[in-house]
Design a protein around this motif. Structure first.
Motif, PDB file in Angstrom:
ATOM      1  N   THR A   1      28.306  12.395  34.266  1.00  0.00           N
ATOM      2  CA  THR A   1      28.780  10.607  35.153  1.00  0.00           C
ATOM      3  C   THR A   1      27.425  10.564  35.785  1.00  0.00           C
ATOM      4  OG1 THR A   1      30.028  11.447  36.701  1.00  0.00           O
ATOM      5  CG2 THR A   1      31.540  11.204  34.319  1.00  0.00           C
TER       6      THR A   1
ATOM      7  N   SER B   1      25.985   5.126  34.275  1.00  0.00           N
ATOM      8  CA  SER B   1      27.861   5.291  33.579  1.00  0.00           C
ATOM      9  C   SER B   1      28.287   3.707  33.503  1.00  0.00           C
ATOM     10  CB  SER B   1      27.973   6.138  33.443  1.00  0.00           C
ATOM     11  OG  SER B   1      27.555   7.230  33.843  1.00  0.00           O
TER      12      SER B   1
ATOM     13  N   ASN C   1      31.644   8.853  27.937  1.00  0.00           N
ATOM     14  CA  ASN C   1      32.505   8.534  29.035  1.00  0.00           C
ATOM     15  C   ASN C   1      33.083   7.553  29.531  1.00  0.00           C
ATOM     16  OD1 ASN C   1      28.732   7.455  30.970  1.00  0.00           O
ATOM     17  ND2 ASN C   1      30.026   9.405  30.708  1.00  0.00           N
TER      18      ASN C   1
END
Length: 546
Positions: free
Chosen positions: A462, A466, A474
């Protein structure tokens, strides 16, 4: 009267104020006999045992004599067993009136009912000390000269909790907020952080108090964002003071007016194209200025960034580094300024976009701190959640790049979340500390370790990108965290948005201070002002940039 006929519970049947209530003795607890009792789990926890070992039994145990003269415990089973467990030589015992051998449980149904009701009510109607009273009591002990460690030892309360109570007790603002509002000890301890030696940050207290009351799930996120803002502001202030001392004018990064960054300028028309105007050369220009901001890189460590500007580049003879572009209509010269307006509008939108991206990036950095703290607690549990296996199976089946990279790197983030020291790449030949844990792990704990490996890989993948461009991995990761009880912050919710998660979503996300000013927060805000009136004035809203 039949055996189960009883007087009303609230009737006063006493005929004399001198009626005996029993005989008070000090007895070896090992000689006591545990009678019938509704309590099955005596819960002899360590703090309770330490209290009995240190201070003894302070409240008399209630007992009656059997036909052999032995004392049978009717109330005080837990105290009796704790005294035996800790080796107390004697305990106070109140022996109820009656002839030896009388067994009310065997002879009188009404007595049995009374005994059961008494044993239940003895604990069910006993009110524990509330946190406000606990804080006040610990403050009194502090005033009497005890340290936090001494309070923990004398009261047999965990040291971590005493650190919280004494932190709150030392802050008049936090203690007042706790008495006035329905706040938890953990929340008020955070508020106390903003009542430091330099004076209280009343604005932060307002934000935290309203968040605790209206959006408690977001409290940790708001608190971390305020911490980061405060830390950033301190770094910015130090750099601003240094620049000001050098005679440099400092601008607001969000309001630079007609100023231009010198990195996009040449000194003058005689300077060759592409030659960047550096700060040392431009320092003698009357329009020399700077902005100061804090940025966090991939390692989330704050870095102060100074950008140099010229407030009036045209006036001082500077031109565009890559050639001059006139903000007028091209063509026959008869335009109506549409090109200039379009360029100005584009610049305005780009500036707004930049502000949104910066704000969301800062929110993301703060959320990452909260998220990792939550993960540490989550992975310290003895077993994984029931629906962890489908997540594990699907993640392993995808075998994405994030997992492969983490495996080759020796799972550094997973080690960090488990409180272990990473050994580095798998190619160094050292045993990974997570592998060492599996040797003694139960099946439930082993499942939790597998989950730690996968979550560590997902967390490591991340970043600030993101919330704008979430990957499939994610989305899967944040969906799992949400379903397992992690409260997503607004910027983390963008990862799961059905939209394209562009920065435009961030514009509608209120800042902590904005949430206080929203409808419904005015009264709470005013109440906090009342708490702050005693020698305190409202602070200006914290800024992380100048």
């Amino acid at each position: 009267m039949t055996g189960d006929a009883r007087e009303p519970a609230d009737a006063d049947t006493s005929t004399s104020h001198d009626e005996p209530v029993g005989e008070l003795l000090r007895i070896d607890p090992r000689t006591l006999v545990i009678g019938a009792n509704v309590r099955r789990d005596v819960a002899l926890d360590k703090p309770f045992l330490r209290s009995i070992a240190d201070r003894g039994v302070r409240e008399p145990i209630i007992a009656r004599r059997d036909d052999h003269g032995a004392l049978v415990v009717r109330k005080g089973k837990r105290r009796t067993l704790a005294a035996v467990e800790t080796g107390r030589p004697t305990v106070p015992v109140l022996v109820e009136p009656g002839q030896p051998g009388d067994d009310p449980d065997a002879e009188d149904r009404g007595e049995v009912i009374d005994r059961i009701v008494d044993q239940l009510e003895e604990n069910q109607h006993r009110a524990g000390t509330c946190e406000v009273d606990e804080v006040r009591a610990h403050q009194q002990l502090l005033d009497l000269g005890l340290t936090a460690g001494q309070i923990a030892r004398r009261t047999h309360v965990p040291t971590a909790r005493v650190k919280l109570t004494t932190t709150v007790a030392r802050s008049e603002l936090a203690a007042a907020a706790m008495e006035r509002y329905d706040l938890t000890l953990d929340q008020v301890a955070v508020i106390a952080e903003f009542d430091g030696p330099d004076g209280p940050d009343v604005e932060a207290v307002k934000v935290l108090t309203v968040t605790a009351a209206k959006e408690p799930a977001q409290f940790a996120h708001v608190a971390q964002r305020l911490r980061d803002q405060r830390a950033d502001a301190r770094q910015v202030a130090d750099t601003v003071a240094e620049l000001t001392g050098q005679g440099v004018r400092v601008l607001d990064p969000d309001n630079t007016g007609t100023a231009a960054q010198i990195s996009g300028l040449r000194l003058d028309a005689q300077t060759p194209s592409r030659t960047e105007l550096d700060a040392d050369t431009h320092s003698v220009c009357p329009g020399h200025a700077a902005t100061v901001e804090v940025h966090r890189g991939w390692d989330r460590e704050p870095q102060v960034k100074v950008v140099h500007w010229c407030t009036a580049p045209d006036e001082h003879g500077h031109i565009a580094r890559w050639g001059h572009v006139a903000l007028t209509d091209a063509g026959d010269g008869g335009g109506d300024g549409a090109v200039a307006r379009e360029l100005a509008q584009a610049a305005k939108q780009a500036k707004a976009e930049r502000r949104r991206v910066i704000a969301n990036n800062k929110d993301w950095d703060s959320a990452a701190t909260v998220r990792r703290d939550w993960l540490r607690g989550f992975l310290s549990r003895r077993s994984a959640p029931r629906d962890a296996l489908p997540f594990i199976a699907s993640t392993l089946a995808r075998a994405g790049h994030d997992l492969r990279r983490a495996m080759e790197s020796g799972h550094p983030t997973a080690c960090e979340l488990l409180g272990l020291t990473a050994t580095g790449s798998v190619y160094v030949g050292r045993t990974n500390p997570i592998e060492s844990l599996t040797a003694t792990a139960t099946p439930a704990r082993a499942t939790q370790l597998i989950l730690a490996v996968l979550l560590g890989a997902a967390e490591d993948a991340t970043g600030r990108q993101s919330w704008r461009n979430p990957t499939r991995e994610n989305r899967s990761y944040f969906t799992a965290l949400r379903d397992w009880g992690y409260p997503l912050s607004p910027v983390e919710q963008l990862v799961l948005s059905d939209d394209d998660a562009t920065p435009s979503g961030a514009a509608d996300t209120p800042t902590p201070t904005d949430s206080v000013r929203a409808e419904g927060g005015s009264q709470d805000r005013a109440d906090i002002e009342v708490i702050a009136e005693d020698g305190m004035t409202a602070a200006d809203e914290t800024s992380t940039a100048v």
